[in-house]
Design a protein around this motif. Structure first.
Motif: not given
Lengths: 762, 762
Positions: A167-180
């Motif tokens: 309701p007042r919050s959320g999530m962001m899920r990021f899946t990255f490649p290998a990176s510096d």
């Protein structure tokens, strides 16, 4: 003509029943899933419906009536992309935390987050040259939106983005490649269309930030706070202010962990392994950063993205289940998407503590109610709130209490007109909080104080400053030489006054009843018998000349419409209007011509309204009740045909299906009622007009615990005409349906056929 | 060189004991007047002292340590007029609600009010052409300032203005001529030197307004709210936004009763009779407008201007009475004005509810203490807080609790450096909250948690980010190639560390004691025996070359000073410094030369420091302890002569008397101690250095209930030398005075003469 848009866009607040307790208790053990054997209704929702073209809907995840509405923004400039997302765009600016659904004017889009690879860019860039900024290309093939979930794979960076909302919050899920050089950008300057006047950011610890900005937007003075927790500590971070890193230069200390200014951004730097997932939890608050953090921690205590997604989906399952229909997959997709859109606004607007930012810009605590914001009342009084009366009565009471709190905090002592998160935008006309309250009160919605509500209604309708209301009260009309949109205002005031009279009557206030009933007849004063149309009059009583019934000009006598359209607006006294028009036959003939008139060149200016059938514009609210007038004037078969035409051509399950601004759900609520076969032409009255059902069967679980049933035998693409009908098993030949039949848990059965039965309902 | 000013101005917080309870209970029945037979000490206060030139004092009315400091502004641009008022100016911009007293950098000056006649002007205009704006000419002949009261008659409009202040609120009484065009302007954009980034105003009713602005100033992000009640309803009003009236134009409603923006002003219009008085009551709050109104109504429930004035005067009478002296009228005026200035800051910073705006920019409630703001610690740790230790111990504890709250809210986990209303300005150097806390703790101030305080001290002194403290800890000095002002920082850290060691010792933390005692000797690492002076060293241990002991450059190795001045800064180990210098004789010879050195051309840049005797600059804090070193090095008669010279030439009872920034009262606190004959060269230690008394008799009412007495027999303009002395009746020949003699309510008697007694104190 951007400026003009400000005035002539309609903007409708969608009001839907609101699991008030579940909003507050969201972080408790998950809402019980509906019976596992029942079909999943959320599967039918197509969040992209209305995102292409003028629907202006919001495709991201949200809890029902959620405060956090987190989603992708593809545009931040155009009036035409009020929700931030236009399906035709091919790059995404980023993912922001709040959105309006279906309005005609952009706002919100607070706090942009975007995962990137490589040297961070600090400006969004343009659609034509995304690489000039941090804009990310994407394709719909790599994108998914479902209830409580949004996912996209960004083309160049190859980062996968998933969003979920509580309701007042959320999530962001990021899946990255290998990176510096992985990075998560937070841009505090981002907001849709308007300006951030001030912002600040604090790095609370190695994996938590808080921030604030104040926005001078459609809502003139709107603060918002956020708090974000990252699933693992930053490998490094920088705050950017005016494009430069905030650093300590060795002279006298300057903390690199906080900054304030007009242009503040935050960069969380990471070295990522292939397919490494970094998750963000983000909370918001309108009162302070501490409350944003509390909201977040209360609602999302752990890092279980899938559970948040499932909890929100389960909450929607419960809400959508308030109407269970039978029909084709396309019908179900269209219907449940409309239900979904109808339940996105008004939006929760308080912390878990009950604190909220009031209209007087003090922090208040909602005691005994849940506070909601975003009231697009000119739109939503028509069908949204009448729908809430039936199936979201508890939330409707909360919304009414929220409107009464607004009234208490209003320096003008007015109920909301178009209120937006602690601000009154003064958008559109009338005092349509009145029909919302009266419809609820007369139809058994409890949980607010009727005497207090009536006092607010009366003071609003007697306001000495607002839009020449008292001139209208004295003269009998709003004079066009004193006030723009004078005809529309006169007509809408008269309807609102009728509602006030109904409440006065029920409360035994006879003098008030008589007074407001008299005002409710003021529509007559602007009926020009020479034209058989509504026409402006000045303060001396002279007609506005020259007079072009098809003319629309901004700031003229009509609101987003023409005389030809507004002349049908007397919902409180349709028989009176019919009599003025010379009886039912003449009335219907005139109505026929509305749908065949070719819009003249005069009708310029309203450039975003679609759904045009002749001069009937389904894409905007003043037309919404008009087709049903056939039913009330003895030719219901014409309504039946036109309604099916509109349902087929203006709605659907595709991104481009919505013909006009969803206006916080009013377009969708029109669909829901119409699909069920009836519509509240006059909210606050004790009956609906009967149209023509578009789905074969529906069960409506009413807030009072009863279940209303509708069946439509023989319904098909061709069989759109009512042949006969029973109510609670008995034959019914009126084209009007008592409210009590529906709310009493009755059953109506239509028998449909391919030809009009002109005897029925006449 | 305006920018440069930001860096090289000293800014000192004045810390004085603070009637904490009476601040909270101010609106209760009036504080009992002092014994009617006693002389009124407030009559001796000359609020204009220090307003001409560099004193930068604030002449308006204020309660002791008041939050509302309401007064006239004659300048809003110049660094040189940090309090807003310069006695040499001949026109007044208006009257604003908050001010800094004696700082080197301007800020505050929130919300300007000005009564006018004729067509209202909306810009202030210039000093050279006051009529180009709303500026009002005045003459000192028509002006009066006394404790709790300010009055001026504006020359052209002939309006008489009177001001009075309660702790969080104040009154403005305007006496108008007969006029059809009287007006009271409120300018929300007004602030001293800096920028209002956003503001809003609401007309709450026919005689009440509330407002807000956020200031991006020296305090980077500082909100303030006000509420004003007018003694009679407006005859008319207008809100001006960007210079244009906020009006409803007959299109869609726009309230004329509220506005938000960057440039908002309010005009209250009146038709006045001759000599008609219109009074304003104004409250402020840092948390919200509602609290501003509550503060106002709690403190000033009625319209009795004279009672507010008398209550505040009575409160001051009580505070000033903590030291009762004998002496000439000029001595009393100088002394009590110093007491007054010493009790103007730190300032109350909470609502009557205890709510305040924290460093983390959340709203907090002060539980168990009274919250104060405006800590100019680089200045005030020297004499102000040691004075509070003696006679304002309860307030001192509150101030320490306020600093600990700041620490809790600090993103850097640091005690305040130079904190200003919910902001850390990072102005000046060191961590001088440490000596403040330690001096209080070791000398019996109770009311704060020593363990919590020590944890804050230790974390502050071990901070990994702040001004290369940990490099210093590792190397033994701050390397000039890593950090500017490296020598000053090294020396001041070493003193602060000594204080930390003393507290560790008392708490039984032996390891910590040893660790910090070791750090406290780091001053030795920068003593270059080749020069006998302190000199910068780089991270390799190489001396900074070339080396000019008289050089001051901004951003060089020294803070607002030269090596020649800073080389005396080892308050924690004067014997050690004397030994480094080769013994007392050589030490004193070198000290002699400080006072006769002609400032070289190298000493450019410090353009606002006056009080120069050779290279001794009494107008800035690094010199404040230096004269007393004679007493500790065996030649106290030289201190006696120099102190009298300074007292005569750098202080007095005229507007131009103060030789440098009063720095929130540090200059004044120096005066108070020096007048009594002793000075805290090393706060936190158990002794004072004895100087030479400048008043014949003083009684100090200590916070512990005891009374300390000082007499100076035969004192005169010529008789400045101590001939002999007794302590509690017994002969005393040391030039050092134990703290316990003073705080134990002892009695010291000096016998003065015209010639040095070189035997005494040697």
């Amino acid at each position: 003509m951007k400026h003009a848009h400000f005035h002539h866009r309609s903007a409708v607040a969608l009001l839907i029943p609101c699991l008030c307790m579940s909003v507050r208790l969201w972080a408790q053990p998950a809402v019980a899933r509906p019976d596992a054997t029942r079909e999943s209704l959320t599967e039918y929702v197509r969040p992209f419906v209305g995102t292409q073209g003028d629907g202006n809907t919001f495709p991201g995840p949200s809890a029902p009536f959620g405060m956090m509405q987190i989603g992708p923004d593809t545009d931040m400039e155009l009036w035409e992309t009020a929700s931030g997302y236009e399906y035709s765009d091919s790059s995404i600016i980023g993912f922001s935390l709040t959105h309006l659904n279906g309005t005609g004017i952009p706002d919100l889009g607070d706090f942009l987050f975007l995962p990137t690879i490589g040297t961070p860019k600090l400006i969004p860039g343009s659609k034509t040259a995304p690489d000039s900024g941090y804009r990310a290309r994407y394709s719909h093939a790599d994108e998914e939106a479902s209830v409580g979930y949004y996912q996209v794979r960004l083309k160049d960076s190859k980062i996968n983005v998933e969003l979920a909302a509580a309701p007042r919050s959320g999530m962001m899920r990021f899946t990255f490649p290998a990176s510096d050089s992985a990075c998560i950008l937070t841009d505090l300057t981002h907001v849709l269309r308007w300006n951030v006047v001030w912002s600040r950011l604090r790095v609370e610890n190695d994996s938590t930030i808080t921030g604030y900005h104040n926005v001078n937007g459609w809502a003139k003075d709107r603060p918002l706070y956020f708090a974000a927790r990252y699933s693992r500590p930053f490998d490094g971070y920088r705050i950017m202010s005016d494009g430069k890193p905030v650093v300590y230069n060795g002279y006298r200390f300057r903390s690199a962990a906080e900054a304030a200014g007009k242009d503040v951004q935050f960069l969380a730097h990471y070295r990522t392994r292939a397919d490494e997932t970094i998750t963000l939890k983000i909370g918001i608050s309108a009162t302070n950063a501490e409350n944003a953090l509390r909201n977040l921690d209360a609602e999302i205590p752990d890092w279980n993205f899938d559970r948040v997604r499932e909890q929100t989906k389960a909450a929607w399952e419960k809400e959508l289940g308030k109407i269970v229909i039978e029909g084709s997959r396309e019908q179900k997709e269209t219907f449940y998407t409309a239900m979904y859109h109808a339940f996105l606004a008004p939006c929760l607007y308080e912390d878990v503590s009950g604190d909220y930012f009031g209209l007087d810009h003090n922090v208040h605590r909602a005691e005994g109610f849940t506070n909601y914001a975003i009231f697009s009342l000119w739109d939503t009084y028509r069908a949204e709130h009448p729908l809430f009366t039936l199936i979201q009565s508890r939330c409707d009471a909360d919304m009414i209490n929220s409107m009464l709190a607004h009234y208490d905090q209003s320096v003008e002592h007015l109920l909301p007109v178009w209120s937006l998160q602690g601000n009154e935008t003064w958008c559109m006309i009338g005092y349509h909080a009145v029909p919302v309250i009266v419809d609820a009160f007369l139809h058994g919605v409890t949980g607010f104080d009727p005497q207090r509500a009536y006092a607010a209604i009366k003071n609003t309708a007697m306001n000495p400053h607002y839009d020449n209301v008292m001139t209208y009260a004295k003269l009998g009309w709003v004079p066009y030489d004193k006030e723009n949109e004078s005809v529309s205002k006169t007509l809408e005031y008269a309807y609102d006054d009728w509602c006030a009279a109904q409440m006065a009557k029920r409360l035994g206030k006879k003098e008030d009843e008589a007074y407001f009933m008299k005002r409710s007849q003021n529509y007559r004063n602007l009926f020009d018998p020479a034209y058989g149309l509504m026409r402006g009059k000045d303060s001396q009583g002279k007609w506005h000349s020259p007079f072009d019934p098809h003319l629309y000009v901004e700031g003229g006598d009509f609101t987003e419409g023409t005389s030809w359209q507004y002349s049908w607006y007397v919902p409180q006294d349709v028989p009176g209007l019919i009599a003025l028009q010379g009886g039912k036959e003449r009335f219907c003939r005139k109505l026929d011509s509305l749908f065949v008139t070719h819009a003249s060149d005069s009708t310029r200016g309203v450039d975003d309204i679609r759904g045009i059938i002749g001069e009937y514009w389904h894409g905007n609210e003043p037309s919404h009740h008009i087709i049903y007038l056939y039913s009330l004037a003895g030719q219901p078969w014409k309504a039946q045909a036109r309604l099916h035409e509109v349902m087929k051509t203006q709605y659907g399950n595709a991104p481009g299906s919505l013909c006009g601004n969803d206006d916080c759900g009013q377009m969708s609520a029109w669909y829901i009622f119409t699909a069920l076969g009836f519509y509240p032409v006059c909210p606050g009255s004790d009956e609906y007009a009967i149209g023509s059902p578009c789905i074969p069967k529906a069960f409506m679980k009413l807030s009072n615990g009863k279940t209303f049933t509708m069946t439509a035998e023989n319904l098909s693409q061709e069989n759109v005409y009512i042949q006969s009908m029973t109510v609670n098993g008995k034959p019914w030949t009126l084209a009007r349906l008592p409210f009590d039949v529906v709310n009493g848990g009755g059953k109506i059965e239509f028998r449909m056929g391919p030809k009009p039965n002109k005897e029925w309902g006449n």
